[in-house]
Design an enzyme around this catalytic site. Structure first.
Site, PDB file in Angstrom:
ATOM      1  N   GLU B  57       0.858  -1.191   0.000  1.00  0.00           N
ATOM      2  CA  GLU B  57       0.000   0.000   0.000  1.00  0.00           C
ATOM      3  C   GLU B  57       0.887   1.232   0.000  1.00  0.00           C
ATOM      4  OE1 GLU B  57      -3.960  -1.826   2.267  1.00  0.00           O
ATOM      5  OE2 GLU B  57      -2.881  -0.178   3.214  1.00  0.00           O
ATOM      6  N   GLU B  68      -5.332   9.308  10.330  1.00  0.00           N
ATOM      7  CA  GLU B  68      -4.001   8.836  10.732  1.00  0.00           C
ATOM      8  C   GLU B  68      -3.633   9.308  12.127  1.00  0.00           C
ATOM      9  OE1 GLU B  68      -3.094   6.853   8.543  1.00  0.00           O
ATOM     10  OE2 GLU B  68      -3.939   7.622   6.677  1.00  0.00           O
TER      11      GLU B  68
END
Lengths: 413, 295
Positions: B57, B68
């Site tokens: 990824e 995040e």
């Protein structure tokens, strides 16, 4: 007005999957409690706004400004709401809603500190634990507001990522929410974010235009010709406009922060303004599709305004839609004109406005010849919080209508 | 694979992503492209492939990464400061010398704006077309729930790419069904509530999510918080078909920046941790098979 979360192509729910169930739960609560007054929610909200908040706020004729511009100018005095700004309307509504929903904890972001202080007040009033995220840079710019939040028993968490301003604080609050979503309600501070926030915050703030509309008719016998409000994220703007949107004869002006320049510095990733309605283009930020200050790749720009409350790279999706459909006219006022507006209202009406609000008076000075008849200006907040900034900024530039600054200059205070 | 199976809508998309799960213990590492520079980042991604990655990824950095935690936020800041952009990202993918399928992980605004850059006006088509020609096999878009995903799903179908969705511990019922009608490639099972970031335990939420997904006939890869071989082993033994690891790898990159380590030393550490994670996943698969055989 739409309740499905879309305003044309704007709006929507662009959030991490972990938040979607909370957003659905909130949407259901909004529909039941706010729209349908389940369990008398709206009655209690109105009662608390009156007793705790001091509503209704007055609509006052500004005699000297009216004379100066040869207009009939009325001031909607949201600066007289408890806390000194319109922000309490929304914060009280959402904290109360969180209580009705059975949530145990409140989180919120704040930029200038106005939404943070309003949320801290509402949380103390309704006995809810509260954590406020605030950019480190804003904490340094707004120390009295930080202290007010702590006085009301809230925890203030500094956000150090990025430039440490409002957009980083929103991102950080969303991260907290993604972890604590089952017990916590996120009190967003403006008509931004995923559905149902833009419509819910508008509905809590629309008490401004509901009162102003009645008060104008009562005092003048008819609707105003224009309503003027400053616009950052857009909560006082939508609050001031909402009940006038269907009155087609009433012109609506959203005054954005023109900052130091309307141009953008693509290499530096900086837009030295916060004029997303006037200069931004469509994109997705913080859960909604709306107008944004972004570079050609889609990275969000750092905005700037002398008024930290307007300093945001996005704007409410409903406002973006009302601008695209020509119902709302977006205009800009730069930092210099806003400062002049600040001093002018202080001198002519005895009202020291927030720097955000001062933008609306900057517009009035520059464009009064294009206006006619009765003009309602929303005084979204009072200026006490901005005095240090105003001393600094007035001292740093040549503001023609400022008082003698010599005893405050050069760090003499 | 036994028992009653519900198939997701057949997209007959791209066979590489499904193929990557053939050994039952796929190792899927994540790095932010351009962290801390274009060239170093390339060496790091190649080290992941040498370490046994089955899919990689690649994070295309966005300025407001709301899903995040601090580790990946900082990686994204380093990458943006190093000049990473969508154009450079595609160049990076084209130049990359690895024989592993690549998934682009990014936020919707960059996908949406690319059409404007390409002169088509905003929309996902131009980005997907460019990604397909550069060699990307699929997308993970953390701020795009199934409700808003139809335009991107349509563009992916047109170009034969996969669209992976994140199933959170809170995803169930109608929402899960809506997502499973739109997902292809694999399902990204978010191990716990919250943001990305390395942790050392295995969450009960993971097992519950895998149970909810047991009837769906698509590989399940678990991510959010995996940092070592033992954890990888337990997660695969519990029924995951693969593991996704980001922050633990990004920590190595961050250490390299902080201690001014040479590129090769950092790449070696990434390769070593990758081998440990892949071996852990494989042990987990063997344990699961032994368990099945015993029954």
């Amino acid at each position: 007005m739409s309740t499905d979360g879309k305003f044309g192509d704007y709006g929507g729910q662009y959030v991490p999957e972990a938040l979607m169930p909370a957003i659905e739960e909130l949407t259901e609560a909004y529909e039941q409690y706010v729209l349908e007054n389940k369990d008398g929610f709206m009655d209690e909200f109105r009662e608390r706004l009156a007793d705790f908040g001091g509503r209704p706020t007055p609509l006052q004729r500004a005699d000297r400004l009216s004379e100066r511009y040869d207009l009939d100018i009325y001031l909607k005095r949201e600066d007289l709401l408890h806390g000194g700004a319109h922000k309490l309307n929304n914060a009280l509504g959402q904290v109360l809603l969180a209580k009705y929903m059975g949530k145990e904890r409140i989180i919120a972001e704040t930029g200038a500190g106005q939404h943070g202080t309003a949320t801290a007040m509402a949380a103390a009033h309704l006995d809810m634990p509260c954590t406020i995220y605030m950019g480190e840079r804003d904490i340094n710019r707004q120390r009295p507001n930080v202290f007010r939040m702590k006085l009301n028993g809230s925890e203030v968490k500094p956000v150090t990522t990025g430039r440490g301003t409002l957009k980083e604080a929103i991102s950080e609050t969303m991260r907290d929410w993604a972890t604590t979503v089952e017990t916590t309600h996120y009190v967003i501070g403006s008509v931004v974010g995923p559905h149902p926030f833009p419509v819910m915050v508008r509905d809590f703030q629309s008490v401004i235009s509901e009162e102003a509309r009645e008060q104008t008719i009562e005092k003048t016998g008819s609707l105003p010709d224009s309503v003027i409000a400053c616009a950052g994220g857009g909560s006082n703007t939508m609050g001031s406009f909402a009940k006038f949107v269907d009155d087609e004869s009433v012109s609506l002006y959203a005054v954005e922060a023109g900052g130091s320049s309307l141009r953008v510095d693509e290499d530096a990733g900086v837009a030295p303004n916060s004029a997303s309605l006037s200069t931004g283009n469509e994109g997705v930020l913080h859960g909604a599709r709306t107008k944004l200050l972004q570079d050609t790749a889609g990275q969000i720009m750092e905005s700037h305004s002398v008024s930290s409350g307007l300093d945001y790279a996005g704007v409410g999706p409903e406002l973006a839609y009302l601008v695209d459909t020509d119902r709302v006219t977006p205009v800009t006022v730069d930092d210099d004109a806003a400062l002049e507006g600040f001093h002018r209202l202080s001198q002519t009406e005895g009202i020291i406005p927030a720097l955000e609000t001062a933008h609306a008076f900057g517009y009035l000075e520059e464009h009064h010849e294009e206006l006619s008849g009765t003009v309602v200006v929303n005084v979204s907040g009072r200026g006490d919080k901005d005095l240090e900034t105003v001393i600094e900024e007035t001292d740093a530039r040549d503001v023609p209508n400022a008082p003698d600054m010599s005893m405050f200059s050069g760090g003499g205070m | 694979m036994a028992g009653q199976r519900r198939s997701a809508v057949d997209r007959s998309a791209n066979s590489d992503l499904a193929a990557a799960f053939e050994d039952g213990s796929a190792y899927i590492p994540y790095l932010a492209v351009g962290d801390p520079s274009y060239e170093r980042s390339k060496a790091y991604v190649e080290a992941l492939a040498r370490g046994g990655a089955d899919i990689i990824e690649l994070g295309l950095p966005f300025s407001e990464p709301i899903a995040e935690g601090p580790t990946i936020q900082n990686a994204i800041v380093r990458a943006l400061e190093g000049g990473m952009s969508p154009e450079l990202f595609f160049q990076f993918v084209e130049e990359l010398d690895v024989d592993v399928p690549l998934v682009c992980m990014t936020y919707y605004n960059l996908i949406y704006q690319y059409g404007r850059t390409a002169g088509d006006g905003p929309g996902p088509e131009a980005f997907v077309e460019k990604a397909a020609s550069a060699g990307i096999s699929g997308f993970v878009v953390p701020d795009l729930p199934a409700e808003e995903a139809d335009p991107l799903r349509a563009a992916c179908d047109e170009h034969g790419l996969d669209l992976i969705f994140i199933v959170a511990p809170t995803t169930e019922g109608d929402r899960l069904e809506r997502m499973m009608q739109r997902v292809s490639g694999y399902v990204y099972v978010q191990a716990r509530l919250g943001t990305t970031g390395a942790r050392s335990d295995v969450s009960d939420q993971t097992t519950a999510s895998l149970d909810r997904l047991a009837d769906y006939d698509l590989p399940k890869a678990v991510g959010f918080g995996i940092s070592g071989g033992k954890q990888a082993e337990r997660i695969v033994a519990n029924g995951a078909d693969g593991i996704i690891v980001g922050s633990a790898l990004v920590d190595i990159v961050a250490d390299g920046v902080e201690n001014d380590e040479p590129t090769e030393a950092v790449a070696d550490r990434l390769e070593t941790l990758s081998r440990e994670l892949k071996a852990g996943a494989q042990r987990g698969y063997e344990a699961r098979q032994a368990n099945v055989d015993a029954k």
